[in-house]
Design an enzyme around this catalytic site. Sequence first.
Site, PDB file in Angstrom:
ATOM      1  N   ASP A  77      -1.741   3.830 -11.530  1.00  0.00           N
ATOM      2  CA  ASP A  77      -2.752   3.688 -12.582  1.00  0.00           C
ATOM      3  C   ASP A  77      -4.110   4.158 -12.081  1.00  0.00           C
ATOM      4  OD1 ASP A  77      -4.338   0.779 -11.888  1.00  0.00           O
ATOM      5  OD2 ASP A  77      -2.381   1.093 -10.975  1.00  0.00           O
TER       6      ASP A  77
ATOM      7  N   TYR B 183       3.683  -9.705 -14.274  1.00  0.00           N
ATOM      8  CA  TYR B 183       2.912  -8.456 -14.195  1.00  0.00           C
ATOM      9  C   TYR B 183       3.594  -7.300 -14.932  1.00  0.00           C
ATOM     10  CZ  TYR B 183       0.528 -10.877 -10.403  1.00  0.00           C
ATOM     11  OH  TYR B 183      -0.177 -11.791  -9.651  1.00  0.00           O
TER      12      TYR B 183
ATOM     13  N   HIS C  28      -1.775  -2.326 -14.349  1.00  0.00           N
ATOM     14  CA  HIS C  28      -1.574  -2.006 -12.929  1.00  0.00           C
ATOM     15  C   HIS C  28      -0.142  -1.574 -12.637  1.00  0.00           C
ATOM     16  CE1 HIS C  28      -4.087  -1.846  -9.507  1.00  0.00           C
ATOM     17  NE2 HIS C  28      -3.855  -3.024  -8.964  1.00  0.00           N
TER      18      HIS C  28
ATOM     19  N   TYR D 195       3.827  -6.147  -3.504  1.00  0.00           N
ATOM     20  CA  TYR D 195       2.587  -6.301  -4.259  1.00  0.00           C
ATOM     21  C   TYR D 195       1.704  -5.104  -3.960  1.00  0.00           C
ATOM     22  CZ  TYR D 195       4.137 -10.858  -5.685  1.00  0.00           C
ATOM     23  OH  TYR D 195       4.876 -11.873  -6.216  1.00  0.00           O
TER      24      TYR D 195
ATOM     25  N   ASN E 121      -1.397  -4.303  -3.157  1.00  0.00           N
ATOM     26  CA  ASN E 121      -2.296  -4.077  -2.029  1.00  0.00           C
ATOM     27  C   ASN E 121      -1.592  -3.825  -0.705  1.00  0.00           C
ATOM     28  OD1 ASN E 121      -4.235  -4.478  -3.958  1.00  0.00           O
ATOM     29  ND2 ASN E 121      -5.016  -6.374  -3.084  1.00  0.00           N
TER      30      ASN E 121
ATOM     31  N   ASN F  44      -6.614   0.067  -4.441  1.00  0.00           N
ATOM     32  CA  ASN F  44      -6.183  -0.645  -3.237  1.00  0.00           C
ATOM     33  C   ASN F  44      -4.770  -0.292  -2.783  1.00  0.00           C
ATOM     34  OD1 ASN F  44      -8.630  -1.940  -2.823  1.00  0.00           O
ATOM     35  ND2 ASN F  44      -8.066  -3.671  -4.112  1.00  0.00           N
TER      36      ASN F  44
END
Length: 192
Positions: free
Chosen positions: A91, A14, A19, A64, A66, A112
């Site tokens: 973001d 990632y 994100h 992570y 969320n 989220n």
Amino acid sequence: MIVIVGLGNPDLCYRETRHNAGFRMIDVLAERNRIDVSLRKHRALIGKGVICGEKVILAKPQTYMNLSGESVRELTDYYKISPEELIVAYDDISLAPGQLRIREKGSAGGHNGMKNIIACLGTDVFPRIKIGIGEKPPRMDLADYVLGRFTEEERPVMEESFLRAAQAAETILSDGTAAAMNLFNRKPEKSI
């Protein structure tokens, strides 16, 4: 003490995704102020230092996106800071690539990570730095878009926006959120 959190996802896959704009801002802010953000604590990578005369903790939650609020809640509880002493960078698909928007409070706007932070803190009253990543193309899945990488054309604009976001955080520390809003809440001069 002020806690500055950048949102993102921890795995290497990632690393350069849209994100992870919040992580990138923390990287730039850490480099500008010679703060090592490598200590694993509070389910985050953190670094302690001084920016603009203020003691700060820079944090990149490792929960992570969320579940970012779980790490943020641990940080705010442990260091006994109020939500007003928290700054969150993340973001935003509703802003053009490179555009910043500084806010003193507000809703999650569909993000989220921010939804989870607001739920875990029980308030939406804390400063935030939104980093524009642009709207997703029509018919593209939102998750695929935000977990995708910036185009060659977008990269220089985004690198500049990460620097400006770090400068916005410094301005919040030195002159307050209203001053940062006045300086940084405008469209970038370069457009793609």
